[in-house]
Write a protein that holds these residues in place. Structure first.
Motif, PDB file in Angstrom:
ATOM      1  N   THR A  59     -30.636  51.689  -6.951  1.00  0.00           N
ATOM      2  CA  THR A  59     -30.886  52.700  -7.973  1.00  0.00           C
ATOM      3  C   THR A  59     -30.712  52.047  -9.336  1.00  0.00           C
ATOM      4  O   THR A  59     -29.673  51.428  -9.601  1.00  0.00           O
ATOM      5  CB  THR A  59     -29.920  53.889  -7.856  1.00  0.00           C
ATOM      6  N   TRP A  60     -31.715  52.212 -10.203  1.00  0.00           N
ATOM      7  CA  TRP A  60     -31.679  51.615 -11.540  1.00  0.00           C
ATOM      8  C   TRP A  60     -32.011  52.694 -12.563  1.00  0.00           C
ATOM      9  O   TRP A  60     -33.130  53.196 -12.602  1.00  0.00           O
ATOM     10  CB  TRP A  60     -32.665  50.451 -11.644  1.00  0.00           C
ATOM     11  N   GLU A  61     -31.036  53.047 -13.395  1.00  0.00           N
ATOM     12  CA  GLU A  61     -31.232  54.070 -14.423  1.00  0.00           C
ATOM     13  C   GLU A  61     -31.517  53.403 -15.770  1.00  0.00           C
ATOM     14  O   GLU A  61     -30.881  52.419 -16.124  1.00  0.00           O
ATOM     15  CB  GLU A  61     -30.002  54.972 -14.533  1.00  0.00           C
ATOM     16  N   ASP A  62     -32.448  53.999 -16.510  1.00  0.00           N
ATOM     17  CA  ASP A  62     -32.845  53.447 -17.810  1.00  0.00           C
ATOM     18  C   ASP A  62     -32.979  54.574 -18.821  1.00  0.00           C
ATOM     19  O   ASP A  62     -34.070  55.072 -19.073  1.00  0.00           O
ATOM     20  CB  ASP A  62     -34.166  52.687 -17.665  1.00  0.00           C
ATOM     21  N   THR A  67     -27.091  52.423 -22.485  1.00  0.00           N
ATOM     22  CA  THR A  67     -26.949  51.579 -21.310  1.00  0.00           C
ATOM     23  C   THR A  67     -27.180  52.385 -20.045  1.00  0.00           C
ATOM     24  O   THR A  67     -26.684  53.505 -19.912  1.00  0.00           O
ATOM     25  CB  THR A  67     -25.547  50.953 -21.276  1.00  0.00           C
ATOM     26  N   GLY A  68     -27.920  51.807 -19.111  1.00  0.00           N
ATOM     27  CA  GLY A  68     -28.149  52.456 -17.833  1.00  0.00           C
ATOM     28  C   GLY A  68     -27.441  51.712 -16.724  1.00  0.00           C
ATOM     29  O   GLY A  68     -27.492  50.480 -16.661  1.00  0.00           O
ATOM     30  N   PRO A  69     -26.768  52.424 -15.826  1.00  0.00           N
ATOM     31  CA  PRO A  69     -26.121  51.758 -14.694  1.00  0.00           C
ATOM     32  C   PRO A  69     -27.125  51.433 -13.597  1.00  0.00           C
ATOM     33  O   PRO A  69     -28.132  52.133 -13.415  1.00  0.00           O
ATOM     34  CB  PRO A  69     -25.106  52.801 -14.217  1.00  0.00           C
ATOM     35  N   GLY A  70     -26.860  50.377 -12.880  1.00  0.00           N
ATOM     36  CA  GLY A  70     -27.674  50.007 -11.725  1.00  0.00           C
ATOM     37  C   GLY A  70     -26.783  49.753 -10.530  1.00  0.00           C
ATOM     38  O   GLY A  70     -25.631  49.335 -10.675  1.00  0.00           O
ATOM     39  N   GLN A  71     -27.285  50.039  -9.354  1.00  0.00           N
ATOM     40  CA  GLN A  71     -26.489  49.842  -8.135  1.00  0.00           C
ATOM     41  C   GLN A  71     -27.401  49.322  -7.023  1.00  0.00           C
ATOM     42  O   GLN A  71     -28.517  49.809  -6.841  1.00  0.00           O
ATOM     43  CB  GLN A  71     -25.841  51.152  -7.700  1.00  0.00           C
ATOM     44  N   MET A  72     -26.891  48.337  -6.296  1.00  0.00           N
ATOM     45  CA  MET A  72     -27.618  47.783  -5.157  1.00  0.00           C
ATOM     46  C   MET A  72     -26.648  47.628  -3.989  1.00  0.00           C
ATOM     47  O   MET A  72     -25.553  47.085  -4.152  1.00  0.00           O
ATOM     48  CB  MET A  72     -28.237  46.429  -5.529  1.00  0.00           C
ATOM     49  N   ILE A  73     -27.057  48.124  -2.817  1.00  0.00           N
ATOM     50  CA  ILE A  73     -26.224  48.073  -1.617  1.00  0.00           C
ATOM     51  C   ILE A  73     -26.863  47.098  -0.636  1.00  0.00           C
ATOM     52  O   ILE A  73     -28.051  47.216  -0.308  1.00  0.00           O
ATOM     53  CB  ILE A  73     -26.081  49.464  -0.987  1.00  0.00           C
ATOM     54  N   TRP A 110     -36.352  46.262 -15.307  1.00  0.00           N
ATOM     55  CA  TRP A 110     -34.948  46.600 -15.539  1.00  0.00           C
ATOM     56  C   TRP A 110     -34.147  45.309 -15.333  1.00  0.00           C
ATOM     57  O   TRP A 110     -34.265  44.660 -14.291  1.00  0.00           O
ATOM     58  CB  TRP A 110     -34.491  47.666 -14.554  1.00  0.00           C
ATOM     59  N   SER A 111     -33.354  44.956 -16.301  1.00  0.00           N
ATOM     60  CA  SER A 111     -32.538  43.755 -16.183  1.00  0.00           C
ATOM     61  C   SER A 111     -31.151  44.036 -16.723  1.00  0.00           C
ATOM     62  O   SER A 111     -30.946  44.939 -17.537  1.00  0.00           O
ATOM     63  CB  SER A 111     -33.179  42.577 -16.934  1.00  0.00           C
ATOM     64  N   GLY A 112     -30.197  43.262 -16.253  1.00  0.00           N
ATOM     65  CA  GLY A 112     -28.825  43.465 -16.713  1.00  0.00           C
ATOM     66  C   GLY A 112     -27.881  42.473 -16.069  1.00  0.00           C
ATOM     67  O   GLY A 112     -28.281  41.590 -15.288  1.00  0.00           O
ATOM     68  N   LEU A 113     -26.596  42.609 -16.395  1.00  0.00           N
ATOM     69  CA  LEU A 113     -25.553  41.733 -15.886  1.00  0.00           C
ATOM     70  C   LEU A 113     -24.713  42.452 -14.840  1.00  0.00           C
ATOM     71  O   LEU A 113     -24.539  43.681 -14.890  1.00  0.00           O
ATOM     72  CB  LEU A 113     -24.647  41.260 -17.026  1.00  0.00           C
ATOM     73  N   LEU A 114     -24.189  41.670 -13.909  1.00  0.00           N
ATOM     74  CA  LEU A 114     -23.305  42.210 -12.883  1.00  0.00           C
ATOM     75  C   LEU A 114     -22.030  42.739 -13.533  1.00  0.00           C
ATOM     76  O   LEU A 114     -21.389  42.051 -14.324  1.00  0.00           O
ATOM     77  CB  LEU A 114     -22.966  41.115 -11.868  1.00  0.00           C
ATOM     78  N   ASP A 115     -21.666  43.972 -13.184  1.00  0.00           N
ATOM     79  CA  ASP A 115     -20.458  44.586 -13.718  1.00  0.00           C
ATOM     80  C   ASP A 115     -19.275  44.422 -12.755  1.00  0.00           C
ATOM     81  O   ASP A 115     -18.203  43.983 -13.141  1.00  0.00           O
ATOM     82  CB  ASP A 115     -20.708  46.066 -14.003  1.00  0.00           C
ATOM     83  N   ARG A 116     -19.492  44.756 -11.477  1.00  0.00           N
ATOM     84  CA  ARG A 116     -18.442  44.611 -10.469  1.00  0.00           C
ATOM     85  C   ARG A 116     -19.053  44.733  -9.085  1.00  0.00           C
ATOM     86  O   ARG A 116     -20.191  45.205  -8.940  1.00  0.00           O
ATOM     87  CB  ARG A 116     -17.352  45.671 -10.649  1.00  0.00           C
ATOM     88  N   THR A 117     -18.329  44.287  -8.089  1.00  0.00           N
ATOM     89  CA  THR A 117     -18.772  44.424  -6.699  1.00  0.00           C
ATOM     90  C   THR A 117     -17.685  45.094  -5.879  1.00  0.00           C
ATOM     91  O   THR A 117     -16.489  44.956  -6.185  1.00  0.00           O
ATOM     92  CB  THR A 117     -19.118  43.063  -6.074  1.00  0.00           C
ATOM     93  N   HIS A 132     -22.586  46.680  -8.700  1.00  0.00           N
ATOM     94  CA  HIS A 132     -22.844  47.536  -9.859  1.00  0.00           C
ATOM     95  C   HIS A 132     -23.267  46.658 -11.040  1.00  0.00           C
ATOM     96  O   HIS A 132     -22.626  45.639 -11.324  1.00  0.00           O
ATOM     97  CB  HIS A 132     -21.593  48.333 -10.232  1.00  0.00           C
ATOM     98  N   PHE A 133     -24.323  47.086 -11.709  1.00  0.00           N
ATOM     99  CA  PHE A 133     -24.844  46.350 -12.854  1.00  0.00           C
ATOM    100  C   PHE A 133     -24.914  47.277 -14.065  1.00  0.00           C
ATOM    101  O   PHE A 133     -24.943  48.508 -13.923  1.00  0.00           O
ATOM    102  CB  PHE A 133     -26.251  45.809 -12.560  1.00  0.00           C
ATOM    103  N   LEU A 134     -24.970  46.680 -15.242  1.00  0.00           N
ATOM    104  CA  LEU A 134     -25.205  47.404 -16.487  1.00  0.00           C
ATOM    105  C   LEU A 134     -26.453  46.824 -17.137  1.00  0.00           C
ATOM    106  O   LEU A 134     -26.600  45.601 -17.232  1.00  0.00           O
ATOM    107  CB  LEU A 134     -24.010  47.279 -17.446  1.00  0.00           C
ATOM    108  N   SER A 135     -27.342  47.703 -17.594  1.00  0.00           N
ATOM    109  CA  SER A 135     -28.607  47.241 -18.154  1.00  0.00           C
ATOM    110  C   SER A 135     -28.366  46.401 -19.402  1.00  0.00           C
ATOM    111  O   SER A 135     -27.303  46.456 -20.039  1.00  0.00           O
ATOM    112  CB  SER A 135     -29.515  48.432 -18.482  1.00  0.00           C
TER     113      SER A 135
END
Length: 561
Positions: A59-62, A67-73, A110-117, A132-135
């Motif tokens: 899921t990638w929010e923009d 800032t939009g949060p992103g999540q990948m499982i 959508w691009s961003g940096l890793l926030d946490r895992t 979890h990523f932040l745009s």
């Protein structure tokens, strides 16, 4: 792709050719949407490490201007999941602790940096990694606008950074000055002091990680962008720019420049991975755009202008409608800010949820103040001291002006030119005789100054009439969401809709405020949209207080002079 019709053919053959071309175009657009998102993982130095294809869910929010949060499982056994989890290993291998992600789909990125895992194991024994990523808009929340970006931190004069001009030029110039400060390392050692070239690499923008798209003062002025005054005393660029972006209805455009991309502007010489920042006007409210209308009469058009008192805005009717030639080119997908292409009727299958809220203006008079305008208290103090010094000397009891002034100050201080009251005449005429009268804005500032003008404008804005449309819309039903010519509209673009059951059949126009790209295993990726400003549907008092807190911060900065 546009296909020319051969008019030498029979009418039936011409129709068949048009039908075939239509089906081919539909198949082409379907293929674009059926293509899975391209997900790339880079290390902190932008070296490609993984292509992600077997995710469980993403899921990638923009959102617009935030800032939009992103999540990948991922299955934890996957190499990409192990890489994301192994921060210690990345550091030991010299790959840096940061991970950059880029997700491409339908022309958007959508691009961003890793926030946490997070690593979780469920009751079946299945272990998954949640990243979890932040745009990349988050970068603008970590760029501070120093009072003087060319001086070291221990010498900051003047105490407040101020810049005035067309809004886009002001915001981009302020960011550019502080990017120079970051990259030139004038008062700090470079990241690698023993590498000789690192001392001079900052002079070449081709080496920068974040760049600003060029925009001249005159070009922005000619574009009709509203004027703005930016002030900052070590605030982040995001905080300093938020009110200007909101008032001028501008959108921040950010995009990573990666291999295979066309240059962000002609002649651009940038490193791959550079984040290109631009500000675009997709509203067109100050140059004339559709602002309403009915399904029977079509769009009405208006140009937003300042009233003569500069406190109120007016909508001047525009009698001419633009002819958008691009709409007549087969196969070209876009929307023009002056004449929105996308319309969602009340029974549109693409609208999964719709909410419409409106509120009439409240109050016809705005009051503020609390302190006399600069120079008033000082003048009165000088007069009191001067008069009583003369009187004291005449009575041969010495200069008593200072003593008298200390007592008299409690009676005259902040009583003259300390308050300002502005009546909104256009609003008064629209409100009728039975109405709410006045509203006080608690600013604690000085009256009859630029800061009081800002406060009155904020109070007027907070109590204005407003209409809010919040909609959740599915992609491809019937309009396509995409960027770079692969969709009818994108984030920030204006679309029109109509309220189901509204007998006036009035059209309402608002901007796309957020895009959310989602994909689950076994399903096709899709966009969900939010149209309209959902914050307008919050408690009005909460919104007003939040806005006034920002105003007070501005006044605090300006008050340090």
């Amino acid at each position: 792709m546009a296909v020319a019709v051969d008019f030498s053919l029979s009418l039936e053959e011409q129709c068949e050719a048009i039908w075939d071309a239509t089906e081919a175009r539909a198949a082409e657009m379907e293929a674009i949407r059926a293509t899975p998102p391209l997900v790339r993982l880079y290390d902190g130095n932008r070296r490609l490490q993984h292509l992600v294809q077997n995710d469980d869910e993403m899921t990638w929010e923009d959102p617009d201007n935030d800032t939009g949060p992103g999540q990948m499982i991922l299955d934890f056994s996957m190499p990409a999941a192990q890489y994301l989890h192994d921060m210690y290993g990345r550091k030991q291998r010299g790959e840096s602790i940061n991970v950059l992600i880029a997700v491409d789909y339908c022309g958007g990125r959508w691009s961003g940096l890793l926030d946490r895992t997070e690593v979780e194991t469920d009751d079946t024994g299945y272990t998954r990694l949640i990243a979890h990523f932040l745009s990349d808009y988050e970068q603008l929340k970590w760029k501070q606008l120093w009072s003087n970006p060319v001086l070291p931190a221990f010498i900051q004069a003047p105490r407040v950074f101020m810049l005035g001009g067309p809004a886009r030029w002001v915001l981009l110039t302020a960011l550019l000055l502080n990017l120079w400060r970051e990259n030139l390392s004038l008062w700090h050692l470079p990241d690698d002091p023993l590498k000789f070239s690192s001392w001079f690499s900052g002079f070449d923008m081709a080496n920068w990680a974040v760049v600003v798209k060029p925009l001249s003062f005159m070009d922005d002025l000619a574009a009709g962008t509203p004027m703005a005054l930016l002030s900052s005393r070590w605030k982040t660029w995001h905080d300093a720019a938020q009110m200007i972006l909101e008032d001028a209805e501008l959108s921040v455009s950010w995009r990573r420049y990666l291999e295979g991309d066309p240059p962000p502007w002609p002649g651009a010489n940038l490193r791959y991975g550079a984040l290109v920042i631009d500000i675009v006007d997709k509203s067109g409210v100050y140059e004339g755009t559709a602002n309403g209308g009915t399904i029977f009469d079509g769009f009405t058009r208006g140009i937003r202008e300042f009233a003569e008192d500069l406190y109120e805005d007016t909508e001047a009717a525009a009698t001419s409608a633009p002819v958008v030639g691009d709409y007549r080119v087969p196969g070209r997908l876009l929307t023009n800010r002056r004449a929105p292409y996308v319309f969602y009727p009340p029974n549109s299958p693409g609208v999964t949820h719709a909410s419409f809220v409106q509120s009439p203006a409240k109050g016809i008079q705005i009051n503020t103040g609390g302190h006399s305008m600069p120079g008033v208290n000082e003048t009165m103090s000088a007069l009191v001291q001067g008069v009583f010094d003369v009187v004291g000397n005449a009575l041969q009891i010495g200069s008593i002006g200072g003593s008298v002034d200390a007592i008299a100050k409690m009676f005259y201080e902040d009583t003259v030119l300390a308050w300002i009251s502005v009546k909104l005449y256009e609003r008064a005429q629209e409100s009728g005789d039975f109405r709410l009268y006045e509203y006080f804005v608690d600013s604690g500032g000085k009256a009859y100054t630029l800061s009081s003008f800002m406060v009155i404008r904020a109070g007027k804005y907070a109590t204005r009439s407003w209409f809010s449309c919040s909609m959740d819309v599915m992609d491809g039903a019937p309009y396509l969401v995409g960027d770079q010519g692969k969709g009818h509209f994108w984030k920030g673009d204006r679309v029109s809709t109509m309220i189901k059951g509204d007998t006036s059949r009035r059209l309402h126009i608002d901007r796309v405020r957020k895009l959310t790209l989602t994909r689950k295993r076994g399903q096709r990726a899709s966009y969900a949209l939010e149209i309209g400003n959902d914050t307008a549907q919050e408690d009005p008092l909460v919104r007003l207080m939040a806005r006034m807190e920002r105003i007070k911060a501005e006044l605090k900065d300006l008050g340090v002079f």
